[in-house]
Each structure stands twice: as structure tokens, then as C-alpha cells.
Design an enzyme around this catalytic site. Structure first.
Site, PDB file in Angstrom:
ATOM      1  N   ASP A  58       6.298  -6.305   6.435  1.00 10.13           N
ATOM      2  CA  ASP A  58       4.875  -5.955   6.297  1.00 10.13           C
ATOM      3  C   ASP A  58       4.294  -6.865   5.220  1.00 10.13           C
ATOM      4  OD1 ASP A  58       2.450  -4.632   6.521  1.00 10.13           O
ATOM      5  OD2 ASP A  58       3.076  -2.917   5.323  1.00 10.13           O
TER       6      ASP A  58
ATOM      7  N   PRO B 266       2.268 -16.017  -1.096  1.00  6.16           N
ATOM      8  CA  PRO B 266       3.675 -15.831  -1.490  1.00  6.16           C
ATOM      9  C   PRO B 266       4.572 -15.434  -0.319  1.00  6.16           C
ATOM     10  CG  PRO B 266       2.306 -14.024  -2.330  1.00  6.16           C
ATOM     11  CD  PRO B 266       1.365 -15.035  -1.734  1.00  6.16           C
TER      12      PRO B 266
ATOM     13  N   GLU C 147       0.827  -1.230   0.000  1.00  6.61           N
ATOM     14  CA  GLU C 147       0.000   0.000   0.000  1.00  6.61           C
ATOM     15  C   GLU C 147       0.850   1.264   0.000  1.00  6.61           C
ATOM     16  OE1 GLU C 147      -0.183  -2.373   2.479  1.00  6.61           O
ATOM     17  OE2 GLU C 147      -2.186  -2.405   3.349  1.00  6.61           O
TER      18      GLU C 147
END
Ligand code: SAM
Length: 296
Positions: free
Chosen positions: A161, A170, A91
């Protein structure tokens, strides 16, 4: 009151017997990338939401609770913060928080999914708030696992993160002893590794406790901390690890001095919040005290 029967619903499945539902006001994007299912939605209470593989990643209304907690306790505790590394962080909000610190000369962010990063830039620009254009940002689209093997850099703070390490994700290969050793090798001598570390809910503490127990085999100081994140409808945990620095013990004066140097104002984190984050209830401390390294 809006007539909720007209809404589509986003239901997050916490367990086979537990779902949490949000009425969707708008769907900006719903599809699949090469790595994961992605949805960008808007809900009445939380504003915009990023959802990956059915898991809420962050919400416009309260993402600062998560991102300030992930970033600032670690940065406040480290003297040399010139170089910072973020694993994941699609993000751009973790990048934003790191770059608010003027003593950071370079922040490298390695995310596997360029499409998520582009969707975040397009639909969630409030999260990165210009951080992707900061000349100190080095954004690499690639697998963090590979990066940790190939990179020769040293970082004062390494921030993980990543998505939850569920077997199909993944991020799953990034939670094992070999990777924890690779990360430790990337830290400067006074450095800290901090990771988002799953839920701290009373009914679902086992993954967090496994992470903490495994990390104790690699680092002298391993401190769990957590806060409630309303958009996750859960208590969310983090772990700070270091051989040199006990992040849980960082003092109020040092935190106040650090916070004063940041560009702009914090929304969640200060010295008092730090104490609250690291003050764990008995049931959490008991779960953490159990032995056994489950990520060999
Ligand atoms: N707040 C979060 C949560 O609730 O799990 C994590 C936020 S962030 C969106 C997670 C990022 O990790 C995603 O953008 C995803 O692409 C990235 N990611 C997953 N596996 C990765 C890997 N192996 N290497 C680099 N990035 C990875």
C-alpha cells in the site's frame, strides 16, 4: 449553494492538461515531512482527505472501496493468514481491514514516514479505527526496502500500500525485479502478494500494464483487478500475485464463508463485487497482453 468564490481550492494535477479541483472546507495540516509533502484537508463531498506530494491517498467518504479491494480478495484466497505484512499503509486503514480477520495473529506494517502515521492517528482516526492499539499490530517506522532485506519472517499475505512509484517518491525503489524477488521470498508456500497498482484509466494504463508484465516474470498467477474510486476521480487498479493461488478464480462460497468470519460488516466487498473487480474490459485486457518487462 455555498458561494464557491470564497473557497481555497485543492487542485490535483493528473497531467499537464488535466486538473481536478476540490473546494477546501478546512485545512487540518499542510507541510513537509522528511520524505514528502503532506496535506490533511476536508472537502464537502469526500469529507477528510489525505494528500501526499499532491496525490490524493484516500478520502473519508470512500476509502473503504480502496481498502476493502486491496485487502479482502487476497485474504479470502489464502488458507494460512496468521502472519500478514503491509508495506506502507500510513493511514492505518489497510491495517484495520486486515485485523478484522480473526485468523490473523500478527500484522506487521512498515511505513517510512512516522510523521504521516502520527498525522493519520491525530486527524484521521476513523481510518485506523483502533487498529494501531490492537495487540496483533506490529508497526515499524522504516524503509520497506530495508525491511525486506533484513527480515527473516514468512507471511501468508504481503500487501503493498505504497505511494505511486514516481521517480521522486520514496516508494520508487520498491518497484523492480529484485524487490519482487525479495517479496516472493517472504511469502509462505500458499501465499499471495497484492499491490495497489496505479490507475486503470483508459488514457493512463501504461504504468499498471508495466507492473503486471514485470510481475509475470516472477509469479505463476498475476491477476489485475480494478474499481472506480470517486475520490481519485479515476479507475484504480490492483494486482494479486502468487505461485499457488489464482485470486481471480476464488469462488463465491469461499468468499462468502470468509466474509462471514470478519468482525463488523463490509461496505464494498463480497462475492459479487469480487467477480466485478476481476472482470476486465477489452481495452484493459489488450493493454495487459502486450509483452516486455520494463522493471528488470
Ligand atoms: N492509497 C495510496 C495511494 O493512493 O497511493 C497509498 C496509501 S499510503 C498513505 C502510502 C504510504 O506509503 C505512505 O504513508 C508513505 O509514507 C509510504 N511509503 C512510501 N515509500 C515507502 C517506503 N520506501 N517504505 C515504507 N513506506 C513507504
Amino acid at each position: 449553494m455555498p458561494k464557491t468564490e470564497h473557497y481555497q481550492w485543492y487542485t490535483e494535477r493528473f497531467a499537464p492538461t488535466e486538473i481536478h479541483a476540490h473546494a477546501i472546507e478546512e485545512t487540518y495540516f499542510a507541510g513537509r515531512t522528511a520524505f514528502q509533502a503532506v496535506a490533511v484537508l476536508r472537502t464537502a463531498v469526500f469529507g477528510k482527505l489525505l494528500v501526499l506530494d499532491g496525490d490524493t491517498q484516500s478520502s473519508q467518504a470512500d476509502e473503504k472501496i480502496y481498502h476493502e479491494s486491496l485487502v479482502h480478495p487476497a485474504l479470502a484466497s489464502v488458507d494460512d493468514r496468521r502472519d500478514v505484512l503491509i508495506l506502507g499503509g500510513g493511514e492505518g486503514a489497510t491495517l484495520r481491514e486486515v485485523l478484522r480477520d480473526p485468523s490473523v495473529a500478527r500484522c506487521t506494517m512498515v511505513d517510512i514516514d512516522g510523521e504521516v502515521v502520527e498525522l493519520a492517528k491525530r486527524y484521521l482516526p476513523e481510518w485506523s479505527d483502533g487498529a494501531f492499539d490492537d495487540p496483533r499490530a506490529r508497526v515499524i517506522i522504516g524503509d520497506a526496502l530495508r525491511f525486506l532485506k533484513d527480515d527473516g519472517g514468512r507471511y501468508g499475505v504481503v500487501i503493498s500500500d505504497l505511494t505511486e512509484p514516481l521517480p521522486d517518491s520514496p516508494s520508487f525503489p520498491l518497484f523492480n525485479g529484485e524487490v519482487f524477488r525479495d517479496i516472493k521470498a517472504r511469502l509462505t508456500p500458499g501465499g499471495v502478494y497484492v499491490l495497489q497498482a496505479s490507475t486503470a484509466g483508459f488514457h493512463n494504463l501504461s504504468l499498471h500494464a508495466k507492473m503486471a508484465r514485470s510481475l509475470r516474470a516472477h509469479f505463476r498467477h498475476v491477476s489485475s483487478f480494478y474499481t472506480h474510486v470517486p475520490a481519485f476521480d479515476n479507475d484504480w487498479a490492483f494486482i494479486a500475485c502468487s505461485d499457488a493461488v489464482d485470486v481471480a478464480a476464488t469462488g463465491a462460497e469461499r468468499i462468502d464463508a470468509y466474509v462471514r468470519t470478519l468482525r463488523g460488516e463490509n461496505w464494498f466487498y463480497d462475492a459479487q463485487t469480487h467477480r466485478r473487480l476481476f472482470a476486465l474490459p477489452l481495452y484493459v485486457r489488450r493493454a495487459l497482453a502486450k509483452d516486455g518487462d520494463l522493471f528488470a
